[in-house]
Design an enzyme around this catalytic site. Sequence first.
Site, short mmCIF file in Angstrom:
data_model
loop_
_atom_site.label_atom_id
_atom_site.label_comp_id
_atom_site.label_asym_id
_atom_site.label_seq_id
_atom_site.Cartn_x
_atom_site.Cartn_y
_atom_site.Cartn_z
N ALA A 233 0.86 -1.17 0.00
CA ALA A 233 0.00 0.00 0.00
C ALA A 233 0.90 1.23 0.00
CB ALA A 233 -0.88 -0.02 1.24
N GLY B 149 0.53 -4.87 0.85
CA GLY B 149 -0.68 -4.90 0.02
C GLY B 149 -0.43 -5.60 -1.32
N GLU C 97 -0.88 -9.13 -0.62
CA GLU C 97 -2.31 -9.33 -0.34
C GLU C 97 -3.14 -9.30 -1.62
OE1 GLU C 97 -1.97 -6.16 2.60
OE2 GLU C 97 -2.88 -7.49 4.07
N GLU D 135 4.68 -5.09 7.16
CA GLU D 135 4.01 -3.97 7.83
C GLU D 135 4.50 -3.77 9.25
OE1 GLU D 135 2.49 -6.34 6.07
OE2 GLU D 135 0.95 -5.49 4.78
#
Length: 257
Positions: free
Chosen positions: A65, A108, A111, A131
Amino acid sequence: MSYETILVERRDRVALITLNRPKQLNALNVQMARDITDAAQKFDADETIGCIVVTGAAKAFAAGADIKEMTDLSYMDAHRLDWFHLWDRLADVRKPMIAAVSGYALGGGCELAMICDFIIAADTAKFGQPEVKLGVMPGIGGSQRLTRAVGKAKAMDMILTGRMMDAAEAERAGLVSRVVAPEKLLDEVFDAAKTIAAMSLPSTRMNKEAVNAAFETGLAQGVRFERRLFQATFAMRDQKEGMAAFVEKRPPSFSHD
Ligand code: CAA
């Protein structure tokens, strides 16, 4: 269809979504979430598409992200906007989706690849949920999907240390279905996608739904669900055609209904 952060193209019954923020290593900002989910939903609704491929660049599928976009986010903003909720739309896509991963698939990015139905990786791929190193944690399903994919020990190892897993380890652990040379990645993925797209579309939808049920239900309930779907295939023209073609020793010609 044209988008700010992705490229889209179609080859016969296969749709390709290419993440396109190369300078940011395809860091996933909100615009990208909007673009990817919008394109995937449109391809999902287009009955002439049978399989969707999501890919990135050689150096990075996606490095996570967009950290710069999130740095100043407050808890109330994140809660009010339900940060990352857009990605749930991708998990609702009913057609098969394959992630073609080369280079970094972190946070992300990992993911996103795991939301796809399976991952084919170049031997340069590196997966991770780093993260924790940023003082946060996975937020697009990583703690759940990684654990289901590779089991508790390896998921804990990855998520608590933030270390990366190379393609060979990812294949051994069951995160990745195949590993190929980087220059063969897209050909391999397109071959798989074309094979899937040539099958009966309602049948592939039901097969995907049944496998996903294995992650969401207990065994007895999942087996009952599978049996109902299996029985439902006998309402399809494609079941008659597929079985007749086998008996008549010819390739099937599916009408996708
Ligand atoms: N967000 C925003 N920008 C990013 C980014 C990210 N996740 N990853 C890389 N970039 C940017 C860098 O800031 C850099 O931009 P500038 O040139 O403007 O400085 C550019 O992309 C190139 O990156 P690097 O110079 O860092 O490239 P590198 O080859 O030295 O390192 C890397 C590559 C190891 C992937 C490193 O970029 C990195 O560690 N990135 C962050 C990985 C990460 O922590 N991901 C998790 C994000 S949080 C998350 O994803 C939460 C969630 O669950 C959804």
